[in-house]
Enzyme design. Structure first.
Site, PDB file in Angstrom:
ATOM      1  CG  ASP A  83      40.799   3.464  60.543  1.00 19.60           C
ATOM      2  OD1 ASP A  83      40.032   4.444  60.457  1.00 19.60           O
ATOM      3  OD2 ASP A  83      41.422   3.172  61.580  1.00 19.60           O
ATOM      4  CD  GLU A 178      38.301   7.414  64.872  1.00 27.51           C
ATOM      5  OE1 GLU A 178      37.767   8.018  65.815  1.00 27.51           O
ATOM      6  OE2 GLU A 178      38.233   6.167  64.726  1.00 27.51           O
TER       7      GLU A 178
END
Length: 412
Positions: A83, A178
Site C-alpha cells: 500500500d 502498513e
C-alpha cells in the site's frame, strides 16, 4: 549481475498501480484497489518459480524459496508492504527516469514549476552520476514500499536463476495497509514460519534499524456551547478557543519539525472544529518507554486541568497505543542484525545503524514473535511529490538480500 533495466521495468510496473490505503475504512485491505497489485504479485511470484504461493482473504501474500543445502539452516523471511500513504495521492503515477544525474535541479513538472532541488534536498548529491526515478510532481512515487517489494522479488528470482548460491529456506511476505498502521494486524506469524525476518522498508542506502518509536494516537474532543453571538455573554463556550489553549499548553519545541535522533514529540496532524465542538488528532512518539508514558500523562493531566479550570468536562481525551520499540525484542537475538551488517560490509556498503523515527511492520511483528529489523529500500522524501529512488540503491538492496541468505546458510 542484476540488470538495471530489469529492476526499473519491475518497479515501474508496481508504482503505476494505485494502492493508496484508507484510514477511515474498516476492511482489510482498506481499499479494493490494493487487490490489483496483490493479485499481480501473487502471479509474479509463481511465474519466477517460488513455491507455496498463497494470498489470503485479506490480501496477505506469502511464498517460499526452498533450501538448496542439506545441512540445517534457520528459516529467514523478507517482508514489504504494497500500500501507499494516504498523505498524498498515488493515483496516475507517472515515473520519470533521470539517467546519470548531474547534481543539479530536476524539473519534475514544468507547467506547475515543481522542482526537485539539491539546494533543499541535499541527499540528492549522494547520487550524482546515478539513475534516479522521480515523480512528475503531481503524485507520490510509491518507493515506500514498492521498492522493497521489487528488491525482494528480484532477489528471489536471482537466487532461483543462480542455484550455485547456497541458501536455506526463505519466506517472503507482502502486506496491505502498513501506511495506516495495520500492516501486521492480520499477519499470520505461525503460518509464515520464519525464525526471524527483515522488512525492506528503510530509506537511504546502508540503513539498518532495529529501534523505532513507541507510538500512540490521541483524539482530543473539546465541547462548546453555541448561542446567538449577540446574546452570548456568560453563555457561549467556544470550543475552538479551548482547543487553542490545549494546543498552546503542550511543549512547542517538542514537535516533529523541531526534533531529531532519539527526541520524541507530540504531533497535531488534524483539526476540525466549530463553536460547538472541536476535534484534535495527535500522534505521540518516543523511543524511551518511560518518556513515552510521561508524554501520554502530560496530555491526560492537561485535560484534567482544563476541565477543572472551566468547572465542567469540556475536554475528553482518548489515547490508544499503536506499536512499541522493537529494540526490546531484537537485542536478545542481535546476531540477526550482525548478519545484515556483515552482508552490507561484504558488498562495500557502509552500514548506517540508527533508530527509525517512525515504525514499520517489523516493530509489530517483533512483538508477535517474529524479530524483524529493517533494511534500506533506497527511497527518499516518502509520502509526497518530491519522492525519488536511485536505481543503484535498489540493486544494492537486492544484493543485500541475497548476501544475507548466503551468510545465514554458511555452516558455523
Amino acid at each position: 549481475m542484476i540488470s538495471k533495466e530489469h529492476i526499473i521495468k519491475r518497479f515501474v510496473s508496481y508504482v503505476t498501480i494505485d494502492t493508496e490505503s484508507d484510514p477511515t475504512s474498516n476492511t482489510t485491505p482498506s481499499t479494493k484497489k490494493q487487490w490489483d497489485l496483490a493479485n499481480k504479485l501473487a502471479d509474479e511470484l509463481k511465474s519466477i518459480g517460488m513455491q507455496d504461493v498463497t494470498i489470503d482473504e485479506n490480501a496477505y501474500i506469502m511464498a517460499t524459496l526452498p533450501s538448496n543445502v542439506k545441512h540445517k539452516v534457520p528459516v529467514i523471511g523478507f517482508i514489504s508492504h504494497f500500500d501507499t500513504s494516504p498523505d498524498f495521492t498515488g493515483s496516475n503515477v507517472k515515473p520519470q527516469i533521470i539517467e546519470k544525474y548531474n547534481g543539479k535541479d530536476i524539473v519534475l513538472n514544468k507547467a506547475e514549476n515543481i522542482i526537485l532541488s539539491p539546494d533543499y534536498f541535499d541527499d540528492l548529491l549522494q547520487y550524482k552520476g546515478q539513475t534516479l526515478i522521480t515523480t512528475d510532481g503531481t503524485t507520490l512515487l510509491g518507493a515506500d514500499d514498492k521498492a522493497g517489494i521489487c528488491e525482494i522479488v528480484s532477489a528471489m528470482e536471482y537466487l532461483i536463476n543462480n542455484p550455485e548460491i547456497e541458501h536455506g529456506k526463505i519466506r517472503v511476505g507482502f502486506t496491505p495497509d502498513e501506511e495506516i498502521g495495520r500492516g501486521a494486524h492480520k499477519f499470520d506469524v505461525k503460518k509464515f514460519g520464519a525464525d526471524w525476518a527483515y522488512t525492506m522498508d528503510g530509506s537511504q542506502i546502508g540503513e539498518l534499524e532495529y529501534e523505532n518509536f513507541n507510538a500512540a494516537g490521541a483524539v482530543v474532543k473539546v465541547k462548546g456551547k453555541i448561542v446567538h453571538p449577540g446574546y452570548a455573554k456568560g453563555k457561549m463556550i467556544n470550543s475552538m478557543y479551548i482547543a487553542q489553549e490545549f494546543i498552546n499548553s503542550l511543549p512547542r519545541m517538542e514537535t516533529p519539525e523541531h526534533t531529531d535522533g532519539y527526541q520524541g514529540f507530540f504531533h497535531l496532524h488534524d483539526i476540525h472544529g466549530n463553536v460547538e465542538e472541536t476535534t484534535l488528532q495527535y500522534i505521540i512518539r518516543d523511543h524511551d518507554k518511560k518518556h513515552f508514558e510521561a508524554r501520554k500523562e502530560v496530555m491526560v493531566k492537561l485535560t484534567n486541568e482544563l476541565n477543572s479550570q472551566y468547572g465542567k468536562e469540556v475536554i475528553v481525551t482518548e489515547i490508544k497505543d499503536q506499536y512499541y520499540n522493537m529494540k526490546e525484542k531484537v537485542e536478545p537475538v542481535m546476531h540477526i542484525v550482525d548478519i545484515a551488517e556483515e552482508a552490507m560490509k561484504q558488498l562495500n556498503i557502509e552500514p548506517l545503524i540508527k533508530a527509525i523515527r517512525g515504525g514499520t511492520d517489523g516493530s509489530q511483528l517483533s512483538y508477535m514473535g517474529l524479530p524483524c529489523p529493517n533494511i534500506f529500500a533506497g527511497g527518499h522524501n516518502f509520502h509526497g511529490r518530491y519522492e525519488y529512488v536511485p536505481v543503484e540503491s535498489m540493486i544494492k538492496a537486492t544484493e543485500v538480500i541475497c548476501k544475507i541468505a548466503e551468510l545465514t546458510a554458511k555452516k558455523k
